[in-house]
Design an enzyme around this catalytic site. Structure first.
Site, PDB file in Angstrom:
ATOM      1  N   VAL A   1     -21.587   6.283   0.849  1.00 25.39           N
ATOM      2  CA  VAL A   1     -22.070   6.252  -0.474  1.00 25.39           C
ATOM      3  C   VAL A   1     -21.148   7.089  -1.321  1.00 25.39           C
ATOM      4  O   VAL A   1     -21.635   7.511  -2.445  1.00 25.39           O
ATOM      5  CB  VAL A   1     -23.541   6.414  -0.652  1.00 25.39           C
ATOM      6  CG1 VAL A   1     -24.535   5.430   0.048  1.00 25.39           C
ATOM      7  CG2 VAL A   1     -23.846   7.959   0.073  1.00 25.39           C
ATOM      8  N   GLY A   2     -19.991   6.730  -1.391  1.00 28.31           N
ATOM      9  CA  GLY A   2     -18.779   7.312  -2.334  1.00 28.31           C
ATOM     10  C   GLY A   2     -18.775   6.323  -3.328  1.00 28.31           C
ATOM     11  O   GLY A   2     -19.801   5.682  -3.894  1.00 28.31           O
ATOM     12  N   HIS A   3     -17.579   6.015  -3.815  1.00 25.80           N
ATOM     13  CA  HIS A   3     -17.373   5.356  -5.031  1.00 25.80           C
ATOM     14  C   HIS A   3     -17.955   3.914  -4.967  1.00 25.80           C
ATOM     15  O   HIS A   3     -18.968   3.476  -5.538  1.00 25.80           O
ATOM     16  CB  HIS A   3     -15.979   5.363  -5.800  1.00 25.80           C
ATOM     17  CG  HIS A   3     -15.615   6.558  -6.166  1.00 25.80           C
ATOM     18  ND1 HIS A   3     -15.827   7.407  -7.116  1.00 25.80           N
ATOM     19  CD2 HIS A   3     -14.386   7.400  -5.851  1.00 25.80           C
ATOM     20  CE1 HIS A   3     -15.201   8.384  -7.365  1.00 25.80           C
ATOM     21  NE2 HIS A   3     -14.436   8.257  -6.657  1.00 25.80           N
ATOM     22  N   VAL A   4     -17.343   3.087  -3.991  1.00 24.38           N
ATOM     23  CA  VAL A   4     -17.804   1.851  -4.044  1.00 24.38           C
ATOM     24  C   VAL A   4     -19.202   1.624  -3.354  1.00 24.38           C
ATOM     25  O   VAL A   4     -20.197   0.996  -3.565  1.00 24.38           O
ATOM     26  CB  VAL A   4     -17.018   1.020  -3.059  1.00 24.38           C
ATOM     27  CG1 VAL A   4     -17.025  -0.352  -2.743  1.00 24.38           C
ATOM     28  CG2 VAL A   4     -15.390   1.155  -3.914  1.00 24.38           C
TER      29      VAL A   4
ATOM     30  N   LYS B   1       0.787  -1.277   0.037  1.00 25.40           N
ATOM     31  CA  LYS B   1       0.080  -0.048   0.103  1.00 25.40           C
ATOM     32  C   LYS B   1       0.873   1.268   0.058  1.00 25.40           C
ATOM     33  O   LYS B   1       2.140   1.160   0.588  1.00 25.40           O
ATOM     34  CB  LYS B   1      -1.045  -0.033   1.279  1.00 25.40           C
ATOM     35  CG  LYS B   1      -2.093   1.054   0.939  1.00 25.40           C
ATOM     36  CD  LYS B   1      -3.168  -0.009   0.262  1.00 25.40           C
ATOM     37  CE  LYS B   1      -4.494   0.649   0.257  1.00 25.40           C
ATOM     38  NZ  LYS B   1      -5.599  -0.128  -0.498  1.00 25.40           N
TER      39      LYS B   1
END
Length: 348
Positions: free
Chosen positions: A181-184, A80
């Site tokens: 409730v962003g991208h994913v 990462k």
């Protein structure tokens, strides 16, 4: 705690640091384990109050990538990277090119990808200076945004949990509360909505929550109320440590299954969930779809093959739940055992 104490605590590995005065780059690449193959994991680009938090974030996330890769059977280790977002104005393109040169200098031991705060455009910038990057545009041999595949895998994991707890093959009519409730998170909500689930959502950004309401009919609640929603499934899809001493007692569900990394604030919280009769889908097992997809990209992208492997997250989560029930152990401990068995075989 000094750097080497952190490395010992997280069973490392190697860590690389880079600073570029011209662009303001301050970056860390954590390579946790390469027994199964070169380390693969995203690049996080966010603000950190101080450098030690950035290091800890990189270490925890990279270790999670080792476990995520191993449990899904892809030939990669865990890595990462984090870039500390500069506090003043900066040239984004120049900064990510400098980061790409840093990655290139590692000679393929670490392969980067999109993560919180980075985008496909950033991966394209990195691609201009190194081949050790995934998540680029399809016309450049990539697979694009990995978020839909992460969401697909989480949806399959939720279906496995529902099968185990409720003996149902469908999630139609079930109430699912989604934190973030962003991208994913949005893609997951779309998957769940299309299958007939009832949704309640919360997000630190009210515009994102409003979009879920407008496009998917989700009920919106304040962020501090999402943990106490009476539902069948709670899906943490924001940043880590959502499951802790304060939030676990509020839960009114039988299943916790979401896309966030490092959901348990401490290892003991897996035991807490089990004692409360809540089935927890270990985060790195259920949210591995994006990693599976970019790993396929690294091997030579084949979308049907990638999707087929992501769909098998259902089997992984079901196996973990069944082994946990037989052994009367927390699911996160069972998942760790499965991974450690695979890593031990790799050493032999």
């Amino acid at each position: 705690m000094n750097v080497f104490e952190h490395l010992q605590q997280h069973d490392y590995g190697e860590v690389h640091f880079a600073r570029d005065a011209a662009t303001g780059l301050q970056a860390i690449v954590a390579i946790h384990d390469t027994r199964l193959g070169p380390a693969l994991g995203g690049c996080r680009f966010i603000h950190y109050p101080h450098e030690e938090l950035a290091l800890i974030d990189a270490l925890r996330l990279a270790r999670g990538m080792t476990y995520k890769a191993a449990i899904t059977g892809i030939p990669h280790g865990g890595g990462k990277s984090v870039i500390i977002r500069p506090p003043r104005a900066f040239d984004r393109g120049a900064l990510f090119r400098a980061f790409g040169r840093f990655v290139d200098g590692l000679g393929g031991r670490y392969i980067t990808a999109e993560d919180s705060g980075t985008s496909m455009e950033d991966m394209e910038t990195i691609r201009s200076v190194t081949k050790h990057v995934t998540g680029v545009k399809p016309e450049h041999g990539g697979s694009g945004d990995p978020s839909p595949y992460t969401a697909l895998g989480v949806r399959r994991g939720i279906e496995a949990c529902v099968k185990f707890v409720y003996k149902r093959d469908s999630i139609e009519g079930l109430h699912i509360a989604v934190q973030g409730v962003g991208h994913v998170g949005f893609w997951l909500c779309k998957e769940l909505h299309d299958l007939g689930a009832k949704l309640t959502v919360a997000d630190i950004d009210p515009l994102k929550a409003e979009r879920a309401h407008r496009e998917l009919g989700a009920e919106v609640v304040p962020l501090d109320q999402i943990f106490s929603v009476d539902c069948e499934v709670f899906a943490p899809c924001a940043l880590g440590s959502a499951l802790n001493d304060d939030t676990i007692p509020k839960l009114k569900c039988k299943i916790v299954a979401g896309a966030a990394n490092n959901q348990l604030a401490e290892t003991r919280h897996g035991e807490d969930l089990m004692q409360r009769g809540i089935l927890y889908a270990p985060d790195y097992a259920i949210n591995a779809g994006g990693l599976v997809n970019v790993a396929q990209e690294h091997a030579g992208y084949d979308e049907p093959k990638s999707r087929e492997r992501v769909m098998k997250i259902y089997d992984t989560i079901l196996e973990i739940a069944e082994r946990a029930q037989r052994g009367m152990q927390p699911t996160d401990r069972i998942a760790d055992t499965i991974v450690e068995e695979k890593l031990a075989r790799a050493v032999r």
